[in-house]
Design a protein around this motif. Structure first.
Motif, short mmCIF file in Angstrom:
data_model
loop_
_atom_site.label_atom_id
_atom_site.label_comp_id
_atom_site.label_asym_id
_atom_site.label_seq_id
_atom_site.Cartn_x
_atom_site.Cartn_y
_atom_site.Cartn_z
N LEU A 135 7.82 11.81 -23.77
CA LEU A 135 9.26 11.56 -23.78
C LEU A 135 9.96 12.16 -22.56
CD1 LEU A 135 11.57 10.37 -25.47
CD2 LEU A 135 11.77 12.58 -26.58
N ILE A 136 9.50 13.32 -22.12
CA ILE A 136 10.14 13.98 -20.98
C ILE A 136 9.51 13.54 -19.65
CG2 ILE A 136 8.72 16.06 -20.90
CD1 ILE A 136 12.53 15.92 -20.62
N ALA A 137 8.37 12.88 -19.71
CA ALA A 137 7.67 12.47 -18.47
C ALA A 137 8.46 11.42 -17.71
CB ALA A 137 6.28 11.96 -18.80
N TYR A 138 9.10 10.51 -18.40
CA TYR A 138 9.80 9.42 -17.71
C TYR A 138 10.98 9.91 -16.88
CZ TYR A 138 11.98 4.92 -16.93
OH TYR A 138 12.55 3.82 -16.35
N PRO A 139 11.87 10.78 -17.40
CA PRO A 139 12.95 11.27 -16.53
C PRO A 139 12.45 12.08 -15.34
CG PRO A 139 13.47 11.73 -18.82
CD PRO A 139 12.07 11.22 -18.78
N ILE A 140 11.36 12.84 -15.53
CA ILE A 140 10.81 13.59 -14.42
C ILE A 140 10.25 12.64 -13.37
CG2 ILE A 140 9.00 15.22 -13.75
CD1 ILE A 140 9.37 16.50 -16.54
N PHE A 141 9.56 11.59 -13.82
CA PHE A 141 9.04 10.58 -12.90
C PHE A 141 10.18 9.91 -12.13
CE2 PHE A 141 7.92 6.11 -12.16
CZ PHE A 141 6.85 6.28 -11.29
N LEU A 142 11.26 9.59 -12.81
CA LEU A 142 12.40 8.96 -12.13
C LEU A 142 13.03 9.89 -11.10
CD1 LEU A 142 14.22 7.04 -14.99
CD2 LEU A 142 12.76 6.12 -13.19
N LEU A 143 13.07 11.18 -11.38
CA LEU A 143 13.61 12.13 -10.42
C LEU A 143 12.76 12.14 -9.14
CD1 LEU A 143 15.56 14.42 -9.62
CD2 LEU A 143 13.98 15.99 -10.75
N TYR A 144 11.46 12.19 -9.30
CA TYR A 144 10.60 12.18 -8.12
C TYR A 144 10.64 10.82 -7.40
CZ TYR A 144 8.86 16.77 -9.30
OH TYR A 144 8.76 18.11 -9.56
N GLN A 145 10.81 9.75 -8.15
CA GLN A 145 10.95 8.44 -7.51
C GLN A 145 12.23 8.35 -6.69
OE1 GLN A 145 7.72 6.99 -7.49
NE2 GLN A 145 9.12 5.31 -7.22
N THR A 146 13.27 9.06 -7.11
CA THR A 146 14.51 9.10 -6.32
C THR A 146 14.25 9.71 -4.96
OG1 THR A 146 15.76 9.37 -8.36
CG2 THR A 146 16.90 9.90 -6.32
N PHE A 147 13.47 10.79 -4.93
CA PHE A 147 13.12 11.40 -3.64
C PHE A 147 12.24 10.45 -2.81
CE2 PHE A 147 13.71 15.44 -6.13
CZ PHE A 147 14.88 15.79 -5.49
N ILE A 148 11.34 9.73 -3.48
CA ILE A 148 10.48 8.76 -2.77
C ILE A 148 11.33 7.66 -2.16
CG2 ILE A 148 8.67 7.04 -3.10
CD1 ILE A 148 7.49 9.77 -3.27
N ILE A 149 12.34 7.19 -2.87
CA ILE A 149 13.21 6.14 -2.34
C ILE A 149 13.97 6.65 -1.12
CG2 ILE A 149 15.29 4.79 -2.85
CD1 ILE A 149 14.16 4.45 -5.69
N LEU A 150 14.42 7.91 -1.16
CA LEU A 150 15.06 8.48 0.02
C LEU A 150 14.12 8.52 1.21
CD1 LEU A 150 17.08 11.52 -1.40
CD2 LEU A 150 18.00 9.45 -0.38
N ILE A 210 0.84 -1.20 0.00
CA ILE A 210 0.00 0.00 0.00
C ILE A 210 0.88 1.26 0.00
CG2 ILE A 210 -1.72 1.30 1.31
CD1 ILE A 210 -2.83 -1.41 2.22
N GLY A 211 1.95 1.24 0.76
CA GLY A 211 2.87 2.38 0.78
C GLY A 211 3.51 2.63 -0.56
N ILE A 212 3.87 1.56 -1.25
CA ILE A 212 4.47 1.71 -2.58
C ILE A 212 3.46 2.27 -3.57
CG2 ILE A 212 5.43 0.42 -4.53
CD1 ILE A 212 6.77 -1.39 -2.42
N ILE A 213 2.21 1.80 -3.49
CA ILE A 213 1.17 2.32 -4.38
C ILE A 213 0.92 3.80 -4.11
CG2 ILE A 213 -1.29 2.16 -4.93
CD1 ILE A 213 -1.01 -0.88 -4.50
N ILE A 214 0.87 4.18 -2.83
CA ILE A 214 0.67 5.58 -2.47
C ILE A 214 1.83 6.44 -2.98
CG2 ILE A 214 0.61 7.18 -0.50
CD1 ILE A 214 -1.01 5.04 0.99
N SER A 215 3.05 5.94 -2.81
CA SER A 215 4.21 6.72 -3.24
C SER A 215 4.27 6.86 -4.76
CB SER A 215 5.49 6.09 -2.71
OG SER A 215 5.68 4.82 -3.27
N ILE A 216 3.91 5.82 -5.49
CA ILE A 216 3.87 5.92 -6.94
C ILE A 216 2.79 6.91 -7.38
CG2 ILE A 216 3.31 4.65 -9.06
CD1 ILE A 216 4.83 2.29 -7.87
N PHE A 217 1.64 6.89 -6.70
CA PHE A 217 0.57 7.83 -7.03
C PHE A 217 1.03 9.28 -6.87
CE2 PHE A 217 -2.83 10.57 -5.36
CZ PHE A 217 -3.64 10.62 -6.47
N PHE A 218 1.70 9.58 -5.74
CA PHE A 218 2.15 10.95 -5.53
C PHE A 218 3.29 11.34 -6.46
CE2 PHE A 218 -0.05 10.61 -1.39
CZ PHE A 218 -0.82 11.76 -1.49
N SER A 219 4.10 10.38 -6.86
CA SER A 219 5.15 10.67 -7.82
C SER A 219 4.56 10.96 -9.21
CB SER A 219 6.12 9.50 -7.89
OG SER A 219 7.18 9.76 -8.76
#
Length: 140
Positions: free
Chosen positions: A122-137, A90-99
Protein backbone atom coordinates in the motif's frame (compact mmCIF):
# COMPACT_ATOMS: atom_id res chain seq x y z
CA UNK A 1 20.61 -0.17 6.25
CA UNK A 2 19.30 -0.56 9.76
CA UNK A 3 21.58 2.24 10.98
CA UNK A 4 19.57 4.79 9.01
CA UNK A 5 16.54 4.31 11.26
CA UNK A 6 18.51 3.85 14.47
CA UNK A 7 20.40 7.13 14.03
CA UNK A 8 18.60 9.22 11.39
CA UNK A 9 20.19 12.41 10.15
CA UNK A 10 19.52 14.95 7.45
CA UNK A 11 23.09 15.61 6.36
CA UNK A 12 23.20 12.72 3.90
CA UNK A 13 19.81 13.41 2.30
CA UNK A 14 20.59 17.11 1.90
CA UNK A 15 23.96 16.31 0.33
CA UNK A 16 22.44 13.69 -1.98
CA UNK A 17 19.65 15.98 -3.15
CA UNK A 18 22.19 18.77 -3.66
CA UNK A 19 24.27 16.35 -5.71
CA UNK A 20 21.18 15.57 -7.78
CA UNK A 21 20.71 19.29 -8.35
CA UNK A 22 24.35 19.67 -9.36
CA UNK A 23 24.10 16.76 -11.80
CA UNK A 24 21.02 18.35 -13.32
CA UNK A 25 22.91 21.64 -13.49
CA UNK A 26 25.63 19.91 -15.52
CA UNK A 27 22.85 18.89 -17.89
CA UNK A 28 21.77 22.58 -18.14
CA UNK A 29 18.67 22.20 -15.94
CA UNK A 30 18.21 24.48 -12.95
CA UNK A 31 15.74 22.53 -10.78
CA UNK A 32 16.91 22.97 -7.17
CA UNK A 33 13.54 24.37 -6.10
CA UNK A 34 11.64 21.53 -7.71
CA UNK A 35 13.91 18.93 -6.10
CA UNK A 36 13.54 20.34 -2.59
CA UNK A 37 9.85 21.18 -3.03
CA UNK A 38 8.81 17.81 -4.43
CA UNK A 39 11.09 16.04 -1.98
CA UNK A 40 9.70 17.70 1.12
CA UNK A 41 6.09 17.53 -0.02
CA UNK A 42 6.48 13.86 -0.98
CA UNK A 43 8.14 13.04 2.34
CA UNK A 44 5.34 14.80 4.21
CA UNK A 45 2.66 12.87 2.29
CA UNK A 46 4.41 9.55 2.91
CA UNK A 47 4.85 10.48 6.59
CA UNK A 48 1.13 11.19 6.81
CA UNK A 49 0.24 7.91 5.08
CA UNK A 50 2.59 5.87 7.25
CA UNK A 51 1.12 7.30 10.43
CA UNK A 52 -2.40 6.63 9.20
CA UNK A 53 -1.59 3.04 8.23
CA UNK A 54 0.81 1.85 10.93
CA UNK A 55 -0.12 1.19 14.53
CA UNK A 56 3.05 2.77 15.92
CA UNK A 57 4.18 6.36 15.36
CA UNK A 58 6.97 7.23 12.93
CA UNK A 59 8.62 10.66 12.94
CA UNK A 60 8.92 12.96 9.95
CA UNK A 61 12.65 13.11 10.59
CA UNK A 62 12.90 9.33 10.07
CA UNK A 63 10.88 9.41 6.85
CA UNK A 64 12.96 12.24 5.35
CA UNK A 65 16.17 10.47 6.31
CA UNK A 66 15.16 7.13 4.76
CA UNK A 67 13.75 8.60 1.56
CA UNK A 68 16.72 10.94 1.23
CA UNK A 69 19.31 8.21 1.60
CA UNK A 70 17.49 5.90 -0.79
CA UNK A 71 17.61 8.47 -3.59
CA UNK A 72 21.08 7.15 -4.48
CA UNK A 73 19.89 4.88 -7.36
CA UNK A 74 18.13 7.90 -8.87
CA UNK A 75 21.50 9.66 -8.91
CA UNK A 76 22.80 6.91 -11.19
CA UNK A 77 20.06 7.77 -13.68
CA UNK A 78 21.20 11.38 -13.58
CA UNK A 79 24.81 10.35 -14.21
CA UNK A 80 23.75 8.11 -17.11
CA UNK A 81 21.67 10.97 -18.51
CA UNK A 82 24.80 13.14 -18.68
CA UNK A 83 26.32 10.84 -21.27
CA UNK A 84 23.37 9.08 -22.94
CA UNK A 85 20.01 10.42 -24.07
CA UNK A 86 17.42 8.73 -21.85
CA UNK A 87 14.39 9.81 -23.91
CA UNK A 88 13.97 6.40 -25.55
CA UNK A 89 12.57 3.01 -24.61
CA UNK A 90 15.80 1.71 -23.08
CA UNK A 91 16.20 4.89 -21.03
CA UNK A 92 12.66 4.59 -19.70
CA UNK A 93 13.23 0.95 -18.74
CA UNK A 94 16.49 1.87 -16.97
CA UNK A 95 14.83 4.73 -15.12
CA UNK A 96 11.91 2.57 -14.00
CA UNK A 97 14.37 -0.08 -12.79
CA UNK A 98 16.27 2.43 -10.66
CA UNK A 99 13.05 3.91 -9.32
CA UNK A 100 11.84 0.44 -8.29
CA UNK A 101 15.23 -0.18 -6.70
CA UNK A 102 14.90 2.98 -4.61
CA UNK A 103 11.38 2.02 -3.59
CA UNK A 104 12.45 -1.47 -2.53
CA UNK A 105 15.29 0.00 -0.45
CA UNK A 106 12.88 2.31 1.39
CA UNK A 107 10.46 -0.54 2.05
CA UNK A 108 13.20 -2.82 3.39
CA UNK A 109 14.50 -0.15 5.74
CA UNK A 110 11.05 0.75 7.03
CA UNK A 111 10.11 -2.91 7.43
CA UNK A 112 13.09 -3.61 9.70
CA UNK A 113 11.89 -1.15 12.33
CA UNK A 114 8.13 -1.09 11.75
CA UNK A 115 6.57 -4.46 11.11
CA UNK A 116 4.61 -3.50 8.02
CA UNK A 117 4.35 -6.76 6.09
CA UNK A 118 0.67 -6.30 5.27
CA UNK A 119 0.85 -2.61 4.39
CA UNK A 120 4.08 -2.76 2.39
CA UNK A 121 2.32 -2.83 -0.98
CA UNK A 122 0.00 0.00 0.00
CA UNK A 123 2.82 2.42 0.79
CA UNK A 124 5.05 1.27 -2.10
CA UNK A 125 3.06 3.07 -4.78
CA UNK A 126 3.34 6.62 -3.35
CA UNK A 127 7.06 6.08 -2.73
CA UNK A 128 7.48 4.86 -6.31
CA UNK A 129 5.63 7.92 -7.60
CA UNK A 130 7.89 10.21 -5.58
CA UNK A 131 11.00 8.70 -7.12
CA UNK A 132 9.40 8.79 -10.57
CA UNK A 133 8.90 12.54 -10.09
CA UNK A 134 12.65 12.91 -9.67
CA UNK A 135 13.21 10.68 -12.72
CA UNK A 136 10.91 12.91 -14.80
CA UNK A 137 12.92 15.96 -13.72
CA UNK A 138 16.08 14.19 -14.86
CA UNK A 139 14.85 12.93 -18.22
CA UNK A 140 12.78 15.94 -19.34
Amino acid sequence: MKEILEEPDLTGPILLTSLLGMLLLFNRKLNFGFIYGYGFFGCFVIYFLLNMILDNYIQLYDVVSVIGYCITPVLFVSVINLFVNMKNTIGIIISIFFSVLSTVQVLRILQTKHQMEKTKKLIAYPIFLLYQTFIILIIS
